[in-house]
Each structure stands twice: as structure tokens, then as C-alpha cells.
Design an enzyme around this catalytic site. Structure first.
Site, PDB file in Angstrom:
ATOM      1  N   GLY A  41       0.830  -1.202   0.000  1.00 30.08           N
ATOM      2  CA  GLY A  41       0.000   0.000   0.000  1.00 30.08           C
ATOM      3  C   GLY A  41       0.860   1.246   0.000  1.00 30.08           C
ATOM      4  N   GLU A  61       3.449  -1.827  -6.485  1.00 27.56           N
ATOM      5  CA  GLU A  61       4.286  -2.585  -5.553  1.00 27.56           C
ATOM      6  C   GLU A  61       4.325  -4.081  -5.827  1.00 27.56           C
ATOM      7  OE1 GLU A  61       3.582  -1.849  -1.425  1.00 27.56           O
ATOM      8  OE2 GLU A  61       4.177   0.247  -1.587  1.00 27.56           O
ATOM      9  N   GLU A 102      10.867  -6.761  -2.143  1.00 24.54           N
ATOM     10  CA  GLU A 102      10.501  -8.164  -2.338  1.00 24.54           C
ATOM     11  C   GLU A 102       9.004  -8.290  -2.076  1.00 24.54           C
ATOM     12  OE1 GLU A 102      11.952 -12.475  -0.478  1.00 24.54           O
ATOM     13  OE2 GLU A 102      13.020 -10.630   0.062  1.00 24.54           O
TER      14      GLU A 102
END
Length: 133
Positions: A41, A61, A102
Site C-alpha cells: 500500500g 508494488e 521483495e
């Protein structure tokens, strides 16, 4: 004389579970929380709705296209007001991007072993949103 505090920054987070009950987490590439694991987020841009921000942030993301669902709850972390929503995956391909170093689906055993952002485990436990496997 009255003191005026910092203006809160509205943020959104996406809570996703896969069919196996694993939770989607990202390892933060930037502050706040650099190197720690959290739900994906980010900030709501001026003029943007929470849904639009969530769709944008999740794609940036994680590479996933999501459909935002119900508001699960919100937390305040410093000057950040984070509103977390259930999401469903509609498409895309899982990959770390933008502010994520990651990204991965985690089960319960992996979740408890990760270095998480402050308060994440307790918050998700209170909302009954921990990994379900």
C-alpha cells in the site's frame, strides 16, 4: 498560543489472501519501515479516492491488478493514517516493484518468522486477517 501538529498523511493498504490462505506481504525498500515486511500500500494522492489509490499502489508494488473490497480497519502510525481494505486479485503477475524490495505470499509459519512493521501482527490478529494456513 496553540500548537499545530503535522498534517496527517492518508494511506491505504491491501489485504490479500490466496486460495491456500497465504497472505501477500512486501518487504519495504524505503522508509518508513525499510527492510521490514508489511501489507502492500501507500499514500493517497491529492484528488484520489481510497479505491483508486489502492489499485495504483497494489499494481506499483506487487504487479497485481486488484479489486478493492470492504474496509477492514485503520491504524495510525506516526503521521500516517492507514486505511486497510480486503482486496481480490483480478489479474497481473506477481513481482516486486516501486517501493517493494521483495513480494511474496506467506503462510503462518513464515509470517511469524519475518521482521514485520511495528504492530502489524497484532493488528492483523485483531482483525482476524492473519495467514490462514
Amino acid at each position: 498560543m496553540s500548537a499545530i501538529g503535522p498534517v496527517p498523511v492518508r494511506c491505504v493498504g491491501g489485504i490479500l489472501h490466496d486460495q491456500a490462505g497465504r497472505l501477500l506481504l512486501v518487504r519495504r525498500a524505503n522508509d518508513p519501515g525499510r527492510g521490514l515486511w508489511s501489507i502492500p500500500g501507500g499514500r493517497v494522492e491529492p484528488g484520489e479516492t481510497d479505491n483508486a489509490a489502492l489499485i495504483r499502489e497494489m499494481r506499483e508494488e506487487t504487479g497485481l491488478v486488484v479489486r478493492p473490497g470492504a474496509l477492514v480497519g485503520h491504524v495510525v502510525r506516526g503521521r500516517y493514517e492507514i486505511h486497510d481494505y480486503i482486496c481480490e486479485v483480478e489479474g497481473g503477475f506477481l513481482r516486486a516493484g516501486d517501493d517493494a524490495a521483495e513480494v511474496r505470499w506467506v503462510d503462518e509459519a513464515t509470517f511469524v518468522a519475518l521482521a514485520l512493521t511495528d504492530g502489524l501482527a497484532d493488528t492483523l490478529r485483531g482483525w482476524e486477517m492473519l495467514p490462514r494456513c
